[in-house]
Scaffold this active site. Structure first.
Site, PDB file in Angstrom:
ATOM      1  N   HIS A  46      45.993  25.156  37.655  1.00  0.00           N
ATOM      2  CA  HIS A  46      46.854  23.973  37.589  1.00  0.00           C
ATOM      3  C   HIS A  46      48.140  24.292  38.352  1.00  0.00           C
ATOM      4  O   HIS A  46      48.376  25.443  38.726  1.00  0.00           O
ATOM      5  CB  HIS A  46      47.197  23.636  36.128  1.00  0.00           C
ATOM      6  CG  HIS A  46      48.086  24.673  35.509  1.00  0.00           C
ATOM      7  ND1 HIS A  46      47.604  25.864  35.010  1.00  0.00           N
ATOM      8  CD2 HIS A  46      49.435  24.726  35.381  1.00  0.00           C
ATOM      9  CE1 HIS A  46      48.623  26.599  34.571  1.00  0.00           C
ATOM     10  NE2 HIS A  46      49.749  25.942  34.797  1.00  0.00           N
ATOM     11  N   HIS A  59      52.657  26.334  42.909  1.00  0.00           N
ATOM     12  CA  HIS A  59      51.626  27.360  43.049  1.00  0.00           C
ATOM     13  C   HIS A  59      50.572  27.255  41.947  1.00  0.00           C
ATOM     14  O   HIS A  59      50.815  26.644  40.913  1.00  0.00           O
ATOM     15  CB  HIS A  59      52.254  28.755  43.021  1.00  0.00           C
ATOM     16  CG  HIS A  59      52.828  29.106  41.685  1.00  0.00           C
ATOM     17  ND1 HIS A  59      54.079  28.689  41.280  1.00  0.00           N
ATOM     18  CD2 HIS A  59      52.313  29.820  40.646  1.00  0.00           C
ATOM     19  CE1 HIS A  59      54.314  29.137  40.057  1.00  0.00           C
ATOM     20  NE2 HIS A  59      53.258  29.818  39.639  1.00  0.00           N
TER      21      HIS A  59
END
Length: 182
Positions: A40, A126
């Protein structure tokens, strides 16, 4: 409950990252790989929250995303956050995206209004792929390998509140609510 606001990255991106993890395992001295169901992008880490705060957080996120339409992001490069001896977190980043930055900024600001601290560090979009890892190649070589990977566009159309729990000796992220972008 331990919670954060995040974005699901979709099945195609998940499979691409899993293939990349498999490639990197050939160069791994030690480390722990992130399970694919935990991939995620975190927009805002909340820490410990109370159950009674969930509806207030949901309403705040709805306010924050007003005026932001669905958009696409792309995976860009591999990076890491330093630890003592190893890479504490190895991640796949996304290309700079004004909509994603705006989304983070608005969520951070709106949650600040209801008592959450503002993020002190610059937002780095990220996806964590490994922790406490040591590789036999340097980050430049890792990026050379990553450049060869297919990189699909990721649709960002929903924001989630996730609960972070330990189940069966493994961290899992459970969606609590979702807010669609319109």
């Amino acid at each position: 409950m331990r919670a954060f606001i995040g974005i699901d990255i979709g099945e195609k991106a998940i499979e691409q990252i899993v293939r990349f993890q498999e490639t990197l395992k050939n160069y791994t001295v030690k480390g722990r790989w992130t399970y694919k169901d935990n991939f995620h992008i975190t927009l805002k880490f909340l820490g410990e929250i109370e159950l009674e705060d969930i509806s207030k957080i949901e309403e705040t996120v709805k306010v924050a995303v007003k005026g932001i339409s669905p958009f696409y992001i792309r995976l860009s490069e591999v990076g890491f956050f330093r630890g003592d001896k190893e890479m504490r977190v190895l991640w796949v980043g996304t290309e700079e995206n004004e909509f994603l930055n705006k989304l983070h900024y608005k969520i951070d600001n709106e949650l600040y209004k209801i008592g959450f601290a503002k993020d002190e560090r610059k937002f780095t979009s990220h996806i964590t792929i490994a922790r406490d890892i040591r590789l036999s190649i340097d980050i430049e070589e890792v990026n050379n390998l990553f450049e060869k990977q297919e990189k699909e566009a990721i649709l960002v159309d929903t924001i989630f509140l996730y609960e972070s729990v330990i189940q069966e000796n493994r961290r899992k992220y459970i969606p609590i609510f979702s807010v669609p972008l319109k």
